[in-house]
Design a protein around this motif. Structure first.
Motif, PDB file in Angstrom:
ATOM      1  N   HIS A  84       0.825  -1.206   0.000  1.00 16.60           N
ATOM      2  CA  HIS A  84       0.000   0.000   0.000  1.00 16.60           C
ATOM      3  C   HIS A  84       0.861   1.258   0.000  1.00 16.60           C
ATOM      4  O   HIS A  84       0.583   2.203  -0.736  1.00 16.60           O
ATOM      5  N   LEU A  91       1.478   6.161  -7.166  1.00 18.46           N
ATOM      6  CA  LEU A  91       0.381   7.041  -7.575  1.00 18.46           C
ATOM      7  C   LEU A  91       0.758   8.516  -7.454  1.00 18.46           C
ATOM      8  O   LEU A  91       0.398   9.326  -8.307  1.00 18.46           O
ATOM      9  N   PRO A 159     -17.828   7.782  -7.262  1.00 14.54           N
ATOM     10  CA  PRO A 159     -16.685   6.875  -7.132  1.00 14.54           C
ATOM     11  C   PRO A 159     -16.504   6.299  -5.725  1.00 14.54           C
ATOM     12  O   PRO A 159     -15.650   5.441  -5.532  1.00 14.54           O
ATOM     13  N   THR A 165     -12.302   1.059  -2.394  1.00 14.39           N
ATOM     14  CA  THR A 165     -10.845   1.102  -2.404  1.00 14.39           C
ATOM     15  C   THR A 165     -10.295   1.991  -3.508  1.00 14.39           C
ATOM     16  O   THR A 165      -9.450   2.847  -3.267  1.00 14.39           O
ATOM     17  N   LYS A 166     -10.801   1.821  -4.730  1.00 15.69           N
ATOM     18  CA  LYS A 166     -10.288   2.621  -5.849  1.00 15.69           C
ATOM     19  C   LYS A 166     -10.559   4.104  -5.629  1.00 15.69           C
ATOM     20  O   LYS A 166      -9.701   4.954  -5.856  1.00 15.69           O
ATOM     21  N   GLY A 167     -11.795   4.386  -5.206  1.00 11.15           N
ATOM     22  CA  GLY A 167     -12.156   5.772  -4.938  1.00 11.15           C
ATOM     23  C   GLY A 167     -11.287   6.370  -3.845  1.00 11.15           C
ATOM     24  O   GLY A 167     -10.866   7.525  -3.928  1.00 11.15           O
ATOM     25  N   TRP A 169      -8.172   5.523  -3.029  1.00  8.82           N
ATOM     26  CA  TRP A 169      -6.835   5.815  -3.547  1.00  8.82           C
ATOM     27  C   TRP A 169      -6.841   7.100  -4.356  1.00  8.82           C
ATOM     28  O   TRP A 169      -5.933   7.922  -4.245  1.00  8.82           O
ATOM     29  N   PHE A 170      -7.884   7.266  -5.154  1.00  5.29           N
ATOM     30  CA  PHE A 170      -8.012   8.497  -5.937  1.00  5.29           C
ATOM     31  C   PHE A 170      -8.066   9.695  -4.991  1.00  5.29           C
ATOM     32  O   PHE A 170      -7.358  10.693  -5.164  1.00  5.29           O
ATOM     33  N   SER A 255      -7.807  -1.741   3.312  1.00  8.74           N
ATOM     34  CA  SER A 255      -7.285  -1.866   1.942  1.00  8.74           C
ATOM     35  C   SER A 255      -6.366  -0.711   1.541  1.00  8.74           C
ATOM     36  O   SER A 255      -5.825  -0.717   0.445  1.00  8.74           O
ATOM     37  N   THR A 256      -6.217   0.286   2.403  1.00  2.76           N
ATOM     38  CA  THR A 256      -5.265   1.354   2.087  1.00  2.76           C
ATOM     39  C   THR A 256      -4.254   1.536   3.219  1.00  2.76           C
ATOM     40  O   THR A 256      -3.511   2.495   3.233  1.00  2.76           O
TER      41      THR A 256
END
Lengths: 305, 292
Positions: A84, A91, A159, A165-167, A169-170, A255-256
């Protein structure tokens, strides 16, 4: 502390112990604190990592040799959190190395009101991470958040900035770019001021367009600075904790969770100090390796140049 | 945003590449892009400030309105009375100020020794401090925590002030500045019989003012913003610093959006003031320490 009045030497007094006492007296306050709070913790951490120490007790516990290290290296959660932190680095680094460079190159071509850009870009960098996270938590909040609304109003799906999780990270990438952009912008701006004006003038006389000037003068001359910014940014991103912890708590469902938070959790919620210390050492070694690799490659580059 | 092609006399630093390099169209494009970017960068601040002064029923009706039809400072009142923000302020100020004082004194003393004194072990000492630059403070929190508990200092201001005081970066900033003071000046003072202490106090420190203010500003900002360490050490609500206290407000249901924003604004206000007053110095400091 008196000086001889006869035959004053013109050069400095040779090191025959004249300033020895003064030198160490001046250094003492720093050295005491340094030994206690920097060298000390490094050694304490190293010792702890070989013992089965509990955070809540004042004794070392049993000596367990390399067990903590074996546990860490085979721990799925540790490597997940390491990933992570690495993902966060992957990123954020491209944005934080390239965008500030572009902005600084553009800013160098502007004559008036430069202070405005400096303030706009650098101001976020000096504010506390908690303030930043509070503001962004509302920008990201589901249904009513500023950015969530911006997404849904143009027909995009929500999102889930704080729930998927994806949102997430964004969200955390965008927030970090906003927060720390100014630092690299300032580094680039300083380096750009070192490039002599005449270089550009000569290129302009030869008919080079602005774009060609940037490509063939600015970027090559800035290469050392770009390398430095890249390195500082990688190290800073690998140390991520504040933003992810405050905004997401390492969630959704861990997850992060970055590696610093993993160490924090094992040391301060499950109280496995020895185990957490071993994790710290492994992480510390990785950071040192990253720095060492960079130093070696930049030395090679300098030698070639 | 147009530029003249006539060479105008300007200060060296403020010159731009706009003159003589003749790419007017490109410069205009650059200015437009950058201004747009900078305005986007100000949105979160504007959003926070505006939301914090909007009446709560308006926010409920339209959560992202930027209108300033009627404004109120209720949220700020509430933020002060509902949580311990006053205490957090006091703690942050005391801790940051004391850290600045100690860091400046302790680090300038050793830097003076490294720059102007000859003593056995100086080389080894320099290497030892350089090595400290490599150590990430984040990796030390756990052993440091154990250490402070053994000393019985957890939950005190000392736990926050002491670890940050011996700062390798500050030492090198002072040292590079002190090295710029000519040896001849120091020699002359020595010949006149001045003690090292007097030379440090009356010659070097006055000449070092820019380094002092650079270290002071940076120490203040980093201590004020520190998060992980204070989070571990200060467990009492009243003893927390601003960032730790604020982080606890996230997701709290007892506090509304305007109040959260007001608290966030209060947390960043002192720093924004410090930054606006000292922005030139801060930017120069970042540039010089980063590039070296």
């Amino acid at each position: 502390m008196t000086t001889a009045t006869t035959a004053v030497p013109t050069t400095r007094v040779p090191s025959d112990g004249r300033d020895n006492r003064a030198g160490w007296i001046f250094s003492t306050p720093f050295l005491v604190l340094y030994a206690l709070f920097l060298i000390g913790p490094v050694l304490v951490g190293l010792v702890l990592s070989f013992f089965n120490t509990a955070t809540v007790k004042n004794d070392l516990g049993a000596f367990v040799g390399l067990d903590n290290y074996l546990d860490i290296l085979s721990s799925v959660d540790f490597w997940k959190s390491m990933w992570h932190s690495t993902l966060f680095t992957l990123l954020t680094v491209p944005f934080l190395v390239v965008l500030p460079l572009l902005a600084a190159v553009f800013a160098a071509r502007i004559t008036r009101n430069r202070w405005f850009y400096r303030v706009a870009f650098f101001a976020p960098y000096v504010v506390p991470s908690a303030s930043v996270a509070l503001i962004f938590s509302y920008i990201y909040s589901p249904e009513i958040g500023l950015l969530t609304k911006a997404f849904t109003s143009v027909g995009l799906p929500d999102p889930g900035f704080l729930s998927a999780t994806k949102g997430a990270w964004f969200a955390v990438t965008l927030m970090t770019v906003w927060w720390t952009f100014g630092f690299n912008f300032v580094l680039y701006t300083a380096a750009l001021q070192e490039i002599p004006e005449e270089t550009y003038e000569a290129a302009a006389i030869d008919g080079a367009s602005a774009w060609q000037q940037i490509r063939s003068i600015t970027v090559p001359l800035l290469r050392p600075t770009i390398g430095l910014v890249l390195m500082l940014q990688v190290l800073a991103s690998l140390k991520v904790f504040d933003q992810i912890y405050i905004l997401l708590g390492g969630g959704p469902n861990g997850s992060t969770r970055p590696v610093i938070e993993y160490i924090y959790d094992t040391g301060f919620t499950t109280y496995r100090a020895g185990y957490a210390a071993a994790g710290t050492m492994v992480y510390f070694l990785i950071l040192v390796l990253v720095s060492a690799v960079w130093m070696i490659t930049s030395r090679r580059r300098d030698a070639r140049a | 945003m147009t530029t003249t092609t006539l060479p105008t006399p300007r200060k060296r630093k403020e010159r731009s590449q706009a003159d003589k390099t003749g790419s007017k169209a490109f410069n205009r494009l650059a200015a437009t892009c950058l201004t747009l970017f900078a305005l986007i960068w100000l949105i979160p601040f504007a959003y926070a400030v505006i939301t914090s002064v909007r009446p709560i029923e308006e926010i409920t009706a339209d959560p992202i309105g930027f209108s300033l039809g009627s404004w109120t400072l209720d949220a700020y009142h509430a933020a002060f009375s509902l949580n311990s923000i006053g205490w957090w302020y006091l703690n942050s100020f005391l801790i940051s100020t004391l850290s600045v004082v100690f860091t400046v004194i302790v680090c300038s003393l050793i830097a003076f020794g490294l720059a102007h004194l000859r003593f056995r072990g100086k080389g080894a000492l320099t290497v030892l401090i350089l090595a400290g630059l490599m150590v990430p403070m984040e990796a030390l929190v756990l052993p440091q925590f154990m250490e402070f508990r053994a000393f019985g200092l957890l939950g005190t201001y000392w736990a926050l002030i002491l670890p940050a005081t011996a700062s390798p970066v500050a030492v090198f900033v002072f040292r590079s500045f002190l090295k710029g003071i000519p040896d001849a000046l120091i020699e002359a003072a020595r010949i006149d019989g001045a003690s090292w202490w007097r030379i440090y106090r009356q010659i070097c420190m006055p000449l070092c003012r820019p380094a002092v203010s650079a270290v002071a500003i940076f120490t203040f900002i980093t201590t004020w913003n520190a998060f992980l360490w204070p989070l571990l050490v200060l467990t009492q609500t009243k003893s927390q610093t601003i960032p730790v206290g604020l982080s606890g407000l996230l997701g709290a249901t007892s506090i509304n959006q305007a109040e959260v924003m007001a608290s966030a604004v209060l947390g960043l206000l002192p720093l924004l003031v410090v930054f606006l007053v000292a922005q030139r110095q801060i930017v120069q400091g970042v540039a010089s320490t980063g590039i070296k």
